[in-house]
Motif scaffolding. Structure first.
Motif, PDB file in Angstrom:
ATOM      1  N   ALA A 127       0.841  -1.197   0.000  1.00  0.00           N
ATOM      2  CA  ALA A 127       0.000   0.000   0.000  1.00  0.00           C
ATOM      3  C   ALA A 127       0.876   1.247   0.000  1.00  0.00           C
ATOM      4  CB  ALA A 127      -0.917   0.014   1.218  1.00  0.00           C
ATOM      5  N   TRP A 128       0.259   2.355  -0.398  1.00  0.00           N
ATOM      6  CA  TRP A 128       0.890   3.670  -0.286  1.00  0.00           C
ATOM      7  C   TRP A 128       0.125   4.445   0.763  1.00  0.00           C
ATOM      8  CZ3 TRP A 128       2.117   6.374  -5.585  1.00  0.00           C
ATOM      9  CH2 TRP A 128       3.040   5.600  -6.291  1.00  0.00           C
ATOM     10  N   LEU A 129       0.832   5.155   1.617  1.00  0.00           N
ATOM     11  CA  LEU A 129       0.227   6.115   2.536  1.00  0.00           C
ATOM     12  C   LEU A 129       0.672   7.493   2.081  1.00  0.00           C
ATOM     13  CD1 LEU A 129       0.691   4.448   6.033  1.00  0.00           C
ATOM     14  CD2 LEU A 129      -1.411   4.718   4.739  1.00  0.00           C
ATOM     15  N   VAL A 130      -0.296   8.312   1.669  1.00  0.00           N
ATOM     16  CA  VAL A 130       0.002   9.604   1.072  1.00  0.00           C
ATOM     17  C   VAL A 130      -0.714  10.704   1.851  1.00  0.00           C
ATOM     18  CG1 VAL A 130      -0.118  10.961  -1.049  1.00  0.00           C
ATOM     19  CG2 VAL A 130       0.216   8.495  -1.184  1.00  0.00           C
ATOM     20  N   SER A 131       0.029  11.722   2.241  1.00  0.00           N
ATOM     21  CA  SER A 131      -0.562  12.863   2.942  1.00  0.00           C
ATOM     22  C   SER A 131      -1.464  13.657   2.004  1.00  0.00           C
ATOM     23  CB  SER A 131       0.529  13.803   3.467  1.00  0.00           C
ATOM     24  OG  SER A 131       1.199  13.246   4.555  1.00  0.00           O
ATOM     25  N   THR A 132      -2.553  14.159   2.555  1.00  0.00           N
ATOM     26  CA  THR A 132      -3.472  15.006   1.810  1.00  0.00           C
ATOM     27  C   THR A 132      -4.300  15.821   2.788  1.00  0.00           C
ATOM     28  OG1 THR A 132      -5.310  15.058   0.236  1.00  0.00           O
ATOM     29  CG2 THR A 132      -5.169  13.135   1.659  1.00  0.00           C
ATOM     30  N   ARG A 133      -4.676  17.001   2.376  1.00  0.00           N
ATOM     31  CA  ARG A 133      -5.542  17.833   3.216  1.00  0.00           C
ATOM     32  C   ARG A 133      -7.019  17.452   3.044  1.00  0.00           C
ATOM     33  NH1 ARG A 133      -1.280  21.301   2.003  1.00  0.00           N
ATOM     34  NH2 ARG A 133      -0.372  22.235   3.868  1.00  0.00           N
ATOM     35  N   ARG A 134      -7.334  16.755   1.940  1.00  0.00           N
ATOM     36  CA  ARG A 134      -8.718  16.351   1.669  1.00  0.00           C
ATOM     37  C   ARG A 134      -8.762  14.848   1.380  1.00  0.00           C
ATOM     38  NH1 ARG A 134      -8.181  20.575  -2.253  1.00  0.00           N
ATOM     39  NH2 ARG A 134      -8.884  19.094  -3.802  1.00  0.00           N
ATOM     40  N   PRO A 135      -8.647  14.013   2.435  1.00  0.00           N
ATOM     41  CA  PRO A 135      -8.568  12.564   2.209  1.00  0.00           C
ATOM     42  C   PRO A 135      -9.787  11.974   1.509  1.00  0.00           C
ATOM     43  CG  PRO A 135      -8.455  13.085   4.571  1.00  0.00           C
ATOM     44  CD  PRO A 135      -8.509  14.367   3.832  1.00  0.00           C
ATOM     45  N   GLU A 136     -10.982  12.472   1.807  1.00  0.00           N
ATOM     46  CA  GLU A 136     -12.185  11.911   1.184  1.00  0.00           C
ATOM     47  C   GLU A 136     -12.193  12.169  -0.315  1.00  0.00           C
ATOM     48  OE1 GLU A 136     -12.326  13.886   3.922  1.00  0.00           O
ATOM     49  OE2 GLU A 136     -12.741  12.346   5.410  1.00  0.00           O
ATOM     50  N   ASP A 137     -11.804  13.386  -0.732  1.00  0.00           N
ATOM     51  CA  ASP A 137     -11.785  13.719  -2.162  1.00  0.00           C
ATOM     52  C   ASP A 137     -10.721  12.917  -2.907  1.00  0.00           C
ATOM     53  OD1 ASP A 137     -13.757  15.557  -1.588  1.00  0.00           O
ATOM     54  OD2 ASP A 137     -12.402  17.285  -1.576  1.00  0.00           O
ATOM     55  N   PHE A 138      -9.559  12.786  -2.310  1.00  0.00           N
ATOM     56  CA  PHE A 138      -8.471  12.029  -2.938  1.00  0.00           C
ATOM     57  C   PHE A 138      -8.870  10.561  -3.077  1.00  0.00           C
ATOM     58  CE2 PHE A 138      -3.569  11.278  -2.618  1.00  0.00           C
ATOM     59  CZ  PHE A 138      -3.554  10.775  -3.906  1.00  0.00           C
ATOM     60  N   ALA A 139      -9.406   9.966  -2.025  1.00  0.00           N
ATOM     61  CA  ALA A 139      -9.824   8.565  -2.081  1.00  0.00           C
ATOM     62  C   ALA A 139     -10.940   8.366  -3.104  1.00  0.00           C
ATOM     63  CB  ALA A 139     -10.278   8.087  -0.697  1.00  0.00           C
ATOM     64  N   ALA A 140     -11.859   9.316  -3.194  1.00  0.00           N
ATOM     65  CA  ALA A 140     -12.945   9.213  -4.172  1.00  0.00           C
ATOM     66  C   ALA A 140     -12.387   9.255  -5.601  1.00  0.00           C
ATOM     67  CB  ALA A 140     -13.949  10.343  -3.967  1.00  0.00           C
ATOM     68  N   ALA A 141     -11.375  10.084  -5.843  1.00  0.00           N
ATOM     69  CA  ALA A 141     -10.767  10.148  -7.167  1.00  0.00           C
ATOM     70  C   ALA A 141     -10.049   8.850  -7.518  1.00  0.00           C
ATOM     71  CB  ALA A 141      -9.797  11.332  -7.232  1.00  0.00           C
ATOM     72  N   VAL A 142      -9.400   8.243  -6.535  1.00  0.00           N
ATOM     73  CA  VAL A 142      -8.720   6.968  -6.788  1.00  0.00           C
ATOM     74  C   VAL A 142      -9.743   5.862  -7.060  1.00  0.00           C
ATOM     75  CG1 VAL A 142      -7.253   5.185  -5.740  1.00  0.00           C
ATOM     76  CG2 VAL A 142      -6.683   7.604  -5.427  1.00  0.00           C
ATOM     77  N   ASN A 143     -10.827   5.868  -6.313  1.00  0.00           N
ATOM     78  CA  ASN A 143     -11.855   4.821  -6.442  1.00  0.00           C
ATOM     79  C   ASN A 143     -12.833   5.052  -7.591  1.00  0.00           C
ATOM     80  OD1 ASN A 143     -10.906   3.294  -4.233  1.00  0.00           O
ATOM     81  ND2 ASN A 143     -12.018   4.608  -2.807  1.00  0.00           N
TER      82      ASN A 143
END
Length: 149
Positions: A127-143
């Motif tokens: 897995a990758w653990l990546v810092s972000t200020r908007r985790p929900e938006d980033f995860a939604a873009a990946v998914n």
């Protein structure tokens, strides 16, 4: 879906850097010729400024069918999913629940994380653990590609 975020340093890091350069200048001006001290102070200020700019240049996101974390990329074809992590869950993922095989791109001043699970059996990182200020938006873009099809 495209998501891009720049992990710039907070304003107070710039203030601390300026105070650091000022303290160097005071120390150098006390013992060295003023011309040499001025040159040293300017070079120190430029060096510290460039270091802050370089540290702020890190971008993360989903661009052109790949997850991008700084200079690293992984195709969305090899991504099994992404989970947003915030608060205590994010701290635990980097602490007591950490997997030493995970790839990390983290910044201490960014509170959120996204865990991106990989499906490539040849990859040494599960897995990758990546810092972000908007985790929900980033995860939604990946998914998003997986959810669309």
């Amino acid at each position: 879906m495209i998501y891009r975020e720049r992990l710039h340093v907070p304003w107070w890091w710039v203030l601390i850097a300026a105070l650091f350069v000022l303290s160097l200048a005071v120390a150098v001006y006390a013992y060295v010729d003023p011309l040499i001290a001025t040159v040293f102070t300017v070079l120190a200020a430029v060096g510290v400024g460039l270091a802050l700019v370089a540290y702020s240049a890190t971008t993360v996101g989903v661009v052109d069918g790949a997850v991008v974390a700084g200079r690293n990329r992984v195709s969305l074809d090899w991504v099994a999913g992404a989970d947003p992590l915030a608060g205590e869950t994010a701290r635990a993922a980097l602490g007591r629940d950490a997997n030493h095989r995970d790839f990390l791109l983290t910044r201490p001043y960014v509170p959120g994380l996204v865990r991106i699970r990989l499906s490539d059996p040849a990859d040494p990182h599960p897995a990758w653990l990546v810092s972000t200020r908007r985790p929900e938006d980033f995860a939604a873009a990946v998914n998003a590609p997986r959810n669309a099809g």
